[in-house]
Scaffold this motif. Structure first.
Motif, short mmCIF file in Angstrom:
data_model
loop_
_atom_site.label_atom_id
_atom_site.label_comp_id
_atom_site.label_asym_id
_atom_site.label_seq_id
_atom_site.Cartn_x
_atom_site.Cartn_y
_atom_site.Cartn_z
N LYS A 1 44.68 29.14 48.40
CA LYS A 1 44.43 30.17 47.39
C LYS A 1 43.26 31.04 47.83
O LYS A 1 42.15 30.54 48.05
N ILE A 2 43.51 32.34 47.96
CA ILE A 2 42.48 33.31 48.35
C ILE A 2 42.26 34.27 47.20
O ILE A 2 43.20 34.95 46.75
N THR A 3 41.05 34.34 46.72
CA THR A 3 40.71 35.21 45.59
C THR A 3 39.73 36.28 46.03
O THR A 3 38.69 35.97 46.65
N ALA A 4 40.06 37.53 45.75
CA ALA A 4 39.14 38.64 46.00
C ALA A 4 38.29 38.87 44.77
O ALA A 4 38.79 38.82 43.64
N VAL A 5 37.00 39.12 44.98
CA VAL A 5 36.07 39.44 43.89
C VAL A 5 35.51 40.83 44.14
O VAL A 5 34.87 41.07 45.17
N ILE B 1 43.07 38.76 42.33
CA ILE B 1 42.00 39.74 42.35
C ILE B 1 41.20 39.61 41.06
O ILE B 1 41.75 39.76 39.96
N ILE B 2 39.91 39.32 41.20
CA ILE B 2 39.00 39.31 40.06
C ILE B 2 38.16 40.58 40.11
O ILE B 2 37.55 40.88 41.14
N VAL B 3 38.12 41.32 39.02
CA VAL B 3 37.26 42.50 38.92
C VAL B 3 36.17 42.20 37.90
O VAL B 3 36.46 41.88 36.74
N GLY C 1 26.77 40.38 39.22
CA GLY C 1 28.21 40.54 39.31
C GLY C 1 28.84 39.53 40.24
O GLY C 1 29.86 38.91 39.92
N PHE C 2 28.24 39.34 41.42
CA PHE C 2 28.80 38.37 42.36
C PHE C 2 28.60 36.93 41.88
O PHE C 2 29.43 36.07 42.13
N HIS C 3 27.51 36.69 41.18
CA HIS C 3 27.31 35.37 40.58
C HIS C 3 28.46 35.04 39.64
O HIS C 3 29.06 33.96 39.70
N THR C 4 28.80 36.00 38.78
CA THR C 4 29.90 35.78 37.81
C THR C 4 31.24 35.67 38.51
O THR C 4 32.04 34.77 38.22
N GLY C 5 31.51 36.58 39.46
CA GLY C 5 32.81 36.61 40.11
C GLY C 5 33.07 35.39 40.98
O GLY C 5 34.17 34.82 40.97
N ILE C 6 32.08 35.00 41.77
CA ILE C 6 32.24 33.83 42.64
C ILE C 6 32.40 32.57 41.80
O ILE C 6 33.21 31.68 42.12
N ARG C 7 31.66 32.48 40.72
CA ARG C 7 31.80 31.31 39.83
C ARG C 7 33.21 31.24 39.27
O ARG C 7 33.84 30.17 39.27
N ALA C 8 33.75 32.37 38.81
CA ALA C 8 35.11 32.38 38.25
C ALA C 8 36.15 32.02 39.30
O ALA C 8 37.10 31.27 39.03
N ASP D 1 40.31 28.54 47.40
CA ASP D 1 39.89 27.91 48.66
C ASP D 1 38.99 28.85 49.46
O ASP D 1 38.10 28.39 50.18
N TRP D 2 39.25 30.15 49.33
CA TRP D 2 38.43 31.18 49.98
C TRP D 2 38.17 32.29 48.97
O TRP D 2 39.05 32.62 48.16
N ILE D 3 36.98 32.86 49.03
CA ILE D 3 36.57 33.92 48.10
C ILE D 3 36.15 35.12 48.93
O ILE D 3 35.25 35.03 49.77
N TRP D 4 36.80 36.25 48.69
CA TRP D 4 36.59 37.48 49.47
C TRP D 4 35.83 38.47 48.59
O TRP D 4 36.39 38.99 47.63
N CYS D 5 34.57 38.73 48.89
CA CYS D 5 33.70 39.51 48.01
C CYS D 5 33.49 40.93 48.52
O CYS D 5 33.36 41.15 49.72
N MET D 6 33.38 41.87 47.58
CA MET D 6 33.11 43.26 47.97
C MET D 6 32.67 44.08 46.77
O MET D 6 33.00 43.78 45.62
N ASP D 7 31.91 45.14 47.07
CA ASP D 7 31.61 46.17 46.08
C ASP D 7 32.84 47.08 45.96
O ASP D 7 33.84 46.91 46.66
N ASP D 8 32.70 48.09 45.10
CA ASP D 8 33.83 49.00 44.88
C ASP D 8 33.83 50.19 45.84
O ASP D 8 34.60 51.14 45.65
#
Length: 298
Positions: free
Chosen positions: A2-6, A32-34, A66-73, A80-87
């Motif tokens: 499972k790969i989730t983008a934040v 995708i989590i926004v 924002g990343f604290h909230t998104g990565i936690r969710a 399994d992997w979390i892909w983080c980025m700004d807009d």
């Protein structure tokens, strides 16, 4: 897997639309989590009309919040992997596939893509932390100015595309939300590095970065950015004090940085209203808050 983008967003709806389109075109992305940091430009209404997005709304707590909230969710959702980025970064086709491939080949736990600004490589990644020499940057052996054409081990990257393994979050926790903006990514990478995780720069995985244009004068730009200076000075002072290995790094390096702001500010005062005397006390307060490790949104 499972790969989730934040994606963390605030009042940049057109850029958000573009990054979501880019993510939807990626192969292998599960979710995708926004994180909407209290946008007031119609972002919320647009998100309401979208399908297959996990939207989290909160007050504006900065990029770190924002990343604290998104990565936690993402973590609590079993990613399994979390892909983080700004807009304001846009993954090119195949970006995620290349990150996954490099993770499998190198056993790295945080992987940073190559970013391009107007077609030119844009990088803040670096290969060494410096917490011993107060007269040099904390970011040692920077990749900027070097041609990197193969996966390269690093110790630090921006929150603009890092691909983070679940094991990292399990071990070191979440980004420090109290930093608000600036240095949250450096702090997180350092914590991962100290915990023994391997970080890798992946030039085959590519993203485009948006360029912000401004017709404002130098004085106008400084007035608009001035509120950010508090967090920049405070958070750099915090990093130096918290991780520094000697008195010079813990206190002197950040003081030199403050002087670097104060001198041009004082020299410009007779000719511009970009800086005022009260701003000098703000810079000193930021330094004091940093070395005393008083964080939180100001």
């Amino acid at each position: 897997m499972k790969i989730t983008a934040v994606v963390v967003t605030y009042n940049r709806i057109e850029l958000l639309k573009r990054v979501i389109d880019c993510l939807r075109a990626q192969t292998g992305l599960t979710e995708i989590i926004v994180v909407d940091n209290g946008a007031t430009d119609g972002t919320g209404e647009w998100l309401d009309r979208q399908s297959a997005l996990h939207v989290i709304r909160q007050d504006n707590v900065g990029g770190s919040g924002g990343f604290h909230t998104g990565i936690r969710a993402a973590y609590e959702g079993g990613a399994d992997w979390i892909w983080c980025m700004d807009d304001d970064v846009f993954p090119r086709p195949g970006c995620l596939e290349n990150l996954v491939r490099c993770a499998e080949e190198t056993s790295a736990s945080i992987l940073a893509p190559l970013r391009l600004l107007d077609g030119h490589v844009f990088t803040h990644e670096f290969r060494r932390f410096n917490f011993t020499n107060p007269f040099a940057s904390v970011h040692g052996s920077k990749l900027a100015g070097h041609t990197i054409d193969r996966p390269t081990e690093i110790v630090g990257c921006d929150f603009e595309g890092p691909f983070i393994a679940r094991a990292v979050v399990k071990r070191i926790g979440l980004p420090n939300k109290d930093l608000f903006i600036f240095c949250d990514d450096t702090d997180y990478c350092l914590r991962a590095h100290l915990a023994g995780f391997r970080l890798m720069y992946v030039p085959e995985a590519r993203m485009d970065k948006h360029r912000f244009f401004s017709d404002d004068s130098w004085a106008s730009r400084n007035r608009k950015k001035k509120w950010k200076r508090y967090y920049q000075v405070r958070n750099e002072a915090y990093l130096n004090h918290h991780y520094g290995r000697n008195w010079g790094v813990r206190y002197l390096r950040s003081l030199i940085g403050v002087i670097g702001y104060v001198v041009p500010a004082v020299l410009s005062m007779p000719f511009s209203n970009a800086w005022q005397r009260r701003d000098l006390s703000m810079l000193w307060t930021a330094y004091q808050d940093g070395i005393h490790e008083r964080l939180g949104k100001r």
